[in-house]
Design a protein around this motif. Structure first.
Motif, mmCIF file in Angstrom:
data_model
loop_
_atom_site.group_PDB
_atom_site.id
_atom_site.type_symbol
_atom_site.label_atom_id
_atom_site.label_comp_id
_atom_site.label_asym_id
_atom_site.label_seq_id
_atom_site.Cartn_x
_atom_site.Cartn_y
_atom_site.Cartn_z
ATOM 1 N N CYS A 1 0.836 -1.322 0.121
ATOM 2 C CA CYS A 1 0.015 0.007 -0.012
ATOM 3 C C CYS A 1 0.830 1.265 -0.100
ATOM 4 O O CYS A 1 1.787 1.398 0.724
ATOM 5 N N LYS A 2 0.471 2.378 -0.739
ATOM 6 C CA LYS A 2 1.373 3.503 -1.088
ATOM 7 C C LYS A 2 0.504 4.778 -0.734
ATOM 8 O O LYS A 2 1.210 5.743 -0.337
ATOM 9 N N MET A 3 -0.577 4.591 -0.364
ATOM 10 C CA MET A 3 -1.323 5.807 -0.046
ATOM 11 C C MET A 3 -2.600 5.347 1.204
ATOM 12 O O MET A 3 -3.297 4.386 0.847
ATOM 13 N N VAL A 4 -2.670 6.384 2.208
ATOM 14 C CA VAL A 4 -4.018 5.947 3.103
ATOM 15 C C VAL A 4 -4.527 7.219 3.254
ATOM 16 O O VAL A 4 -3.959 8.274 3.612
ATOM 17 N N LEU A 5 -5.882 7.388 2.878
ATOM 18 C CA LEU A 5 -6.458 8.591 2.956
ATOM 19 C C LEU A 5 -7.672 8.403 3.874
ATOM 20 O O LEU A 5 -8.427 7.460 3.829
ATOM 21 N N GLU A 6 -8.028 9.056 4.991
ATOM 22 C CA GLU A 6 -9.075 9.101 5.889
ATOM 23 C C GLU A 6 -10.321 9.388 5.529
ATOM 24 O O GLU A 6 -10.477 10.673 5.092
ATOM 25 N N GLY A 7 -11.460 8.423 5.475
ATOM 26 C CA GLY A 7 -12.816 9.048 5.120
ATOM 27 C C GLY A 7 -13.470 9.155 6.457
ATOM 28 O O GLY A 7 -14.421 9.935 6.360
ATOM 29 N N ALA A 8 -12.840 8.537 7.396
ATOM 30 C CA ALA A 8 -13.563 8.692 8.939
ATOM 31 C C ALA A 8 -12.895 9.817 9.585
ATOM 32 O O ALA A 8 -12.029 10.264 9.123
ATOM 33 N N ASN A 9 -13.383 10.191 10.862
ATOM 34 C CA ASN A 9 -12.507 11.120 11.710
ATOM 35 C C ASN A 9 -11.691 10.308 12.511
ATOM 36 O O ASN A 9 -12.124 9.221 13.222
ATOM 37 N N MET A 10 -10.312 10.549 12.397
ATOM 38 C CA MET A 10 -9.332 9.883 13.309
ATOM 39 C C MET A 10 -9.416 8.424 13.115
ATOM 40 O O MET A 10 -9.374 7.706 14.342
ATOM 41 N N PRO A 11 -9.468 7.579 12.135
ATOM 42 C CA PRO A 11 -9.558 6.115 11.940
ATOM 43 C C PRO A 11 -8.400 5.484 12.215
ATOM 44 O O PRO A 11 -8.344 4.235 12.567
ATOM 45 N N CYS A 12 -7.321 6.331 12.315
ATOM 46 C CA CYS A 12 -6.042 5.519 12.457
ATOM 47 C C CYS A 12 -5.556 5.926 13.722
ATOM 48 O O CYS A 12 -5.402 7.095 14.111
ATOM 49 N N THR A 13 -4.979 4.832 14.387
ATOM 50 C CA THR A 13 -4.399 5.174 15.594
ATOM 51 C C THR A 13 -3.320 5.907 15.868
ATOM 52 O O THR A 13 -2.445 5.971 14.410
ATOM 53 N N THR A 14 -2.666 6.507 16.700
ATOM 54 C CA THR A 14 -1.058 7.024 16.581
ATOM 55 C C THR A 14 0.017 6.237 16.104
ATOM 56 O O THR A 14 0.750 6.717 15.480
ATOM 57 N N ASP A 15 -0.130 4.888 16.828
ATOM 58 C CA ASP A 15 0.701 3.908 16.378
ATOM 59 C C ASP A 15 0.735 3.833 14.767
ATOM 60 O O ASP A 15 1.902 3.253 14.315
ATOM 61 N N ALA A 16 -0.453 3.545 14.236
ATOM 62 C CA ALA A 16 -0.579 3.132 12.743
ATOM 63 C C ALA A 16 -0.123 4.357 12.006
ATOM 64 O O ALA A 16 0.646 4.148 10.959
ATOM 65 N N GLN A 17 -0.276 5.689 12.636
ATOM 66 C CA GLN A 17 0.271 6.848 11.843
ATOM 67 C C GLN A 17 1.764 7.033 11.799
ATOM 68 O O GLN A 17 2.136 6.958 10.736
ATOM 69 N N LYS A 18 2.287 6.462 13.049
ATOM 70 C CA LYS A 18 3.640 6.426 13.104
ATOM 71 C C LYS A 18 4.196 5.552 11.918
ATOM 72 O O LYS A 18 5.356 5.790 11.379
ATOM 73 N N GLN A 19 3.553 4.219 11.683
ATOM 74 C CA GLN A 19 4.116 3.276 10.777
ATOM 75 C C GLN A 19 4.128 3.722 9.453
ATOM 76 O O GLN A 19 5.137 3.943 8.731
ATOM 77 N N PHE A 20 3.242 4.566 8.872
ATOM 78 C CA PHE A 20 2.931 5.109 7.823
ATOM 79 C C PHE A 20 4.067 6.577 7.359
ATOM 80 O O PHE A 20 4.645 6.378 6.506
ATOM 81 N N PHE A 21 4.045 7.434 8.610
ATOM 82 C CA PHE A 21 5.271 8.284 8.585
ATOM 83 C C PHE A 21 6.684 7.513 8.507
ATOM 84 O O PHE A 21 7.512 8.262 7.696
ATOM 85 N N ASP A 22 6.899 6.590 9.144
ATOM 86 C CA ASP A 22 8.234 5.916 9.034
ATOM 87 C C ASP A 22 8.518 5.416 7.722
ATOM 88 O O ASP A 22 9.666 5.500 7.034
ATOM 89 N N ALA A 23 7.595 4.770 7.019
ATOM 90 C CA ALA A 23 7.722 4.080 5.697
ATOM 91 C C ALA A 23 7.570 5.276 4.524
ATOM 92 O O ALA A 23 7.804 5.009 3.312
ATOM 93 N N LYS A 24 7.120 6.513 5.085
ATOM 94 C CA LYS A 24 6.986 7.670 4.050
ATOM 95 C C LYS A 24 6.039 7.469 2.867
ATOM 96 O O LYS A 24 6.376 7.864 1.748
ATOM 97 N N ILE A 25 4.931 6.860 3.188
ATOM 98 C CA ILE A 25 3.940 6.617 2.220
ATOM 99 C C ILE A 25 3.053 7.940 2.376
ATOM 100 O O ILE A 25 3.157 8.491 3.287
ATOM 101 N N THR A 26 2.147 8.092 1.695
ATOM 102 C CA THR A 26 1.111 9.220 1.635
ATOM 103 C C THR A 26 0.165 8.793 2.713
ATOM 104 O O THR A 26 -0.692 8.035 2.352
#
Length: 447
Positions: free
Chosen positions: A340-365
């Motif tokens: 997966c290369k992009m994650v865009l939220e359609g709900a309000n805050m559906p990604c936990t803080t730990d999940a967000q960190k994984q995305f930022f560390d991997a530098k995906i959108t």
């Protein structure tokens, strides 16, 4: 070290004062780490203590809803309206009816709403409300009786130029109609006090579709910025309500392959991709179905998988459109491992803080909901404008304006969130762009 010191001071203040409100603290901490450096760099913001004022709601209304159901029995529920910030316009944000509703959830949603509304560029403040009433399995008459009792309490705190609620989870066109009817009877006013109304009494075209469509318009802007195309991409979607279904429909119209929808009971997986016809059928029937995804599987639109989320499926793009904190660290890892290369939220805050960190560390959108799902409230703002002028614009013009607003939000996020290495931190971009607007409005009006 001054920036870190200020950040620690404000987070400690919030943690101590609201220690049990986990969702609210999660939302504020997420924003603070991006905006405190901007706050520290502006002596006027610091002199007026803008950040602390922005984190605290201007007013919180808590009330009891005692009502008689259709069998003649008394029921008692709790209701809330969090009027968070009105510096940019009337409080604006949805009403949610769900047994999990509590003050922490509504405060987080109201706080996020302020930033989301600021990004649209429309004159709207931020608020949120709702009740722990559960409409699932209730008769239409019981839902009407509850809505009327709820509005009897809420009506004294709202108005077309004061606070304009809308729908949210379990509050759709039917509930808005009942709420509006009771407000009109009690106040002898026909005014734009609610959005999401029926077309026959002041509603707007495209409002039902706006959050889902807006999400895809933002996604399309991301793809264009990255010089790629949404056409041909494999997309996983969670949720099975208006946002998820309309996002899936618009993605399919743009040429993407949508392979999933989900709810709290399981997952609909379509390996070959859901069709336009499948999704239109679901949109038409989901409100009357006990489990629309199971019904779709029964009609060979996909395979029903109980107790599963869609994040283990191989995809290019993930769109979490269900509810807060649905996508957790292990889900983020599964998405990344599957390309997966992009994650865009359609709900309000559906990604936990730990999940967000994984995305930022991997530098995906990764795009937070305050930016990517702002289409719903943007259209609500346009509905407010139509109500004020007693007119109704056509669907194509509104859809075009919705697309323009989402493209504008994307542009602001890129301006504030682009790093020197070219990576766009959409979270930082959205937080800072919204904060500048909110802070300047608050500063201009004094204390």
């Amino acid at each position: 070290m001054a920036e870190q010191s200020n950040l620690d001071e404000i987070t400690t203040f919030l943690n101590d004062k609201f220690s049990g409100e986990t969702e609210y603290l999660q939302a504020t901490h997420e924003v603070l780490q991006d905006i405190v450096p901007i706050y520290n760099a502006n002596a006027h913001y610091k002199a007026f203590d803008i950040v602390r004022r922005l984190c605290l709601a201007e007013r919180i209304i808590n009330f009891t809803v005692s009502w008689m159901n259709s069998e003649g029995n008394i029921e008692v529920n709790q209701g809330w309206r969090v009027q968070h910030n009105s510096a940019m316009g009337p409080y604006k944000g949805g009403l949610r009816f769900h047994p999990t509703v509590n003050l922490s959830v509504l405060k987080f949603l109201a706080f996020e709403q302020c930033f989301k509304n600021a990004l649209t560029g429309l004159p709207m403040g931020g608020g949120k409300g709702g009740s722990d009433f559960n409409p699932k399995g209730r008769s239409d008459r019981d839902i009407m009786l509850f809505c009327q009792a709820f509005m009897r309490e809420l009506q004294r705190h709202i108005g077309a130029n004061t606070d304009v609620p809308a729908g949210d989870i379990n509050v759709g066109a039917r509930e808005i109609g009942y709420l509006y009817g009771e407000y009109r009877r009690l106040n002898n006013k026909f005014e734009g006090v609610l959005t999401g109304k029926g077309l026959e009494f002041g509603g707007s075209y495209v409002r039902t579709e706006a959050t889902g469509f807006g999400l895809i318009y933002f996604l399309n802007a991301v793809c264009q910025y990255k010089k790629t195309d949404l056409k041909g991409k494999t997309v996983t979607v969670s949720g099975a309500g208006n946002v998820a279904l309309h996002a899936a429909l618009k993605a399919v119209e743009k040429g993407a392959k949508v392979i999933s929808l989900s709810n709290s009971r399981g997952l609909l997986h379509s390996e070959s991709g859901l069709s336009d016809k499948n999704l239109r059928w679901a949109i038409e029937n989901h409100a009357s179905s006990e489990n629309i995804l199971y019904d779709m599987a029964e009609q060979n639109m996909g395979a029903w998988v109980a107790d599963k989320k869609p994040w283990h499926l191989k995809c290019d793009i993930a769109l979490p459109c269900a509810t807060q904190n649905e996508l957790q660290e292990e889900d983020a890892n599964a998405l990344l491992n599957n390309g997966c290369k992009m994650v865009l939220e359609g709900a309000n805050m559906p990604c936990t803080t730990d999940a967000q960190k994984q995305f930022f560390d991997a530098k995906i959108t990764y795009v937070p909901g305050k930016a990517s799902n702002a289409g719903g409230v943007a259209l609500s703002g346009l509905e407010m404008g139509q109500n004020a002028m007693f007119n109704q614009r056509d669907a194509s013009a509104l859809d075009e304006q919705l697309c323009s607003i989402m493209n504008s939000i994307h542009e602001r996020c890129v301006i504030e969130g682009k790093r020197e290495d070219g990576y766009v931190d959409y979270m930082k971009g959205a937080n800072i762009a919204a904060f500048r607007r909110l802070a300047d409005a608050m500063l201009a009006q004094g204390v």
